[in-house]
Scaffold this motif. Structure first.
Motif, PDB file in Angstrom:
ATOM      1  N   CYS A   1       0.784  -1.239   0.000  1.00 18.25           N
ATOM      2  CA  CYS A   1       0.000   0.000   0.000  1.00 18.25           C
ATOM      3  C   CYS A   1       0.812   1.284   0.000  1.00 18.25           C
ATOM      4  O   CYS A   1       0.224   2.366  -0.143  1.00 18.25           O
ATOM      5  N   CYS A   2       2.112   1.186   0.185  1.00 19.14           N
ATOM      6  CA  CYS A   2       2.920   2.401   0.328  1.00 19.14           C
ATOM      7  C   CYS A   2       4.180   2.336  -0.517  1.00 19.14           C
ATOM      8  O   CYS A   2       4.585   1.275  -0.972  1.00 19.14           O
TER       9      CYS A   2
ATOM     10  N   LEU B   1      -2.537   7.370   7.289  1.00 23.65           N
ATOM     11  CA  LEU B   1      -1.787   6.125   7.120  1.00 23.65           C
ATOM     12  C   LEU B   1      -2.397   5.010   7.962  1.00 23.65           C
ATOM     13  O   LEU B   1      -2.575   3.888   7.489  1.00 23.65           O
TER      14      LEU B   1
ATOM     15  N   ASN C   1      -5.629   3.780   6.451  1.00 27.18           N
ATOM     16  CA  ASN C   1      -5.349   2.922   5.306  1.00 27.18           C
ATOM     17  C   ASN C   1      -4.938   1.532   5.788  1.00 27.18           C
ATOM     18  O   ASN C   1      -5.433   0.522   5.280  1.00 27.18           O
ATOM     19  N   TYR C   2      -4.039   1.470   6.766  1.00 21.80           N
ATOM     20  CA  TYR C   2      -3.594   0.189   7.332  1.00 21.80           C
ATOM     21  C   TYR C   2      -4.786  -0.569   7.926  1.00 21.80           C
ATOM     22  O   TYR C   2      -4.972  -1.754   7.673  1.00 21.80           O
TER      23      TYR C   2
ATOM     24  N   LYS D   1       4.873   7.270   1.555  1.00 19.59           N
ATOM     25  CA  LYS D   1       3.670   7.825   0.938  1.00 19.59           C
ATOM     26  C   LYS D   1       2.784   6.665   0.526  1.00 19.59           C
ATOM     27  O   LYS D   1       3.260   5.574   0.215  1.00 19.59           O
ATOM     28  N   GLN D   2       1.486   6.906   0.554  1.00 22.63           N
ATOM     29  CA  GLN D   2       0.543   5.893   0.119  1.00 22.63           C
ATOM     30  C   GLN D   2       0.594   5.796  -1.396  1.00 22.63           C
ATOM     31  O   GLN D   2       0.712   6.808  -2.080  1.00 22.63           O
TER      32      GLN D   2
ATOM     33  N   THR E   1      -1.441   8.223  -4.415  1.00 18.53           N
ATOM     34  CA  THR E   1      -1.854   9.524  -3.888  1.00 18.53           C
ATOM     35  C   THR E   1      -1.457  10.684  -4.794  1.00 18.53           C
ATOM     36  O   THR E   1      -1.940  11.787  -4.609  1.00 18.53           O
TER      37      THR E   1
END
Length: 106
Positions: free
Chosen positions: A24-25, A44, A47-48, A87-88, A91
């Motif tokens: 994801c990052c 963050l 998102n996790y 960073k995701q 984005t």
């Protein structure tokens, strides 16, 4: 027994964190973004947490997650807690659209 559970949770969080990070990052080497451009901890963690739930798993607490992420990334305070060097994924498009005024604010 409680100590063993805490230890198991800790190691589970470590390996899961690395998998989330990979999926994801992106890791940003030599991250020279200004503080306001760094990802917020709350975003963050959200998102996790959503990623874990989508896998049918319970996310670790925000506190435990924070202990894990600060071992790998530099924690900064700029209008909330943010992290440098991460960073995701995906984005960039959202940031560009926001800078252009999309979505229009009502």
């Amino acid at each position: 027994m409680a100590v063993k559970q805490e230890t198991d949770d800790y190691f589970s969080a470590q390996s899961t964190f690395e998998l989330w990070l990979e999926e994801c990052c992106d890791v940003v080497e030599n991250d020279d973004r200004s503080g306001r451009d760094l990802p917020r901890a709350i975003d963050l963690y959200s998102n996790y947490s959503n990623w874990k739930k989508a896998r049918g798993e319970m996310p670790v607490s925000n506190t435990r997650w924070g202990e894990t992420i600060k071992k790998k990334f530099q924690k900064e305070t700029s209008n909330g807690v943010r992290y440098r060097g991460i960073k995701q994924k995906g984005t960039e498009i959202a940031s560009t659209l926001m800078s252009l005024g999309y979505p229009p604010r009502s």
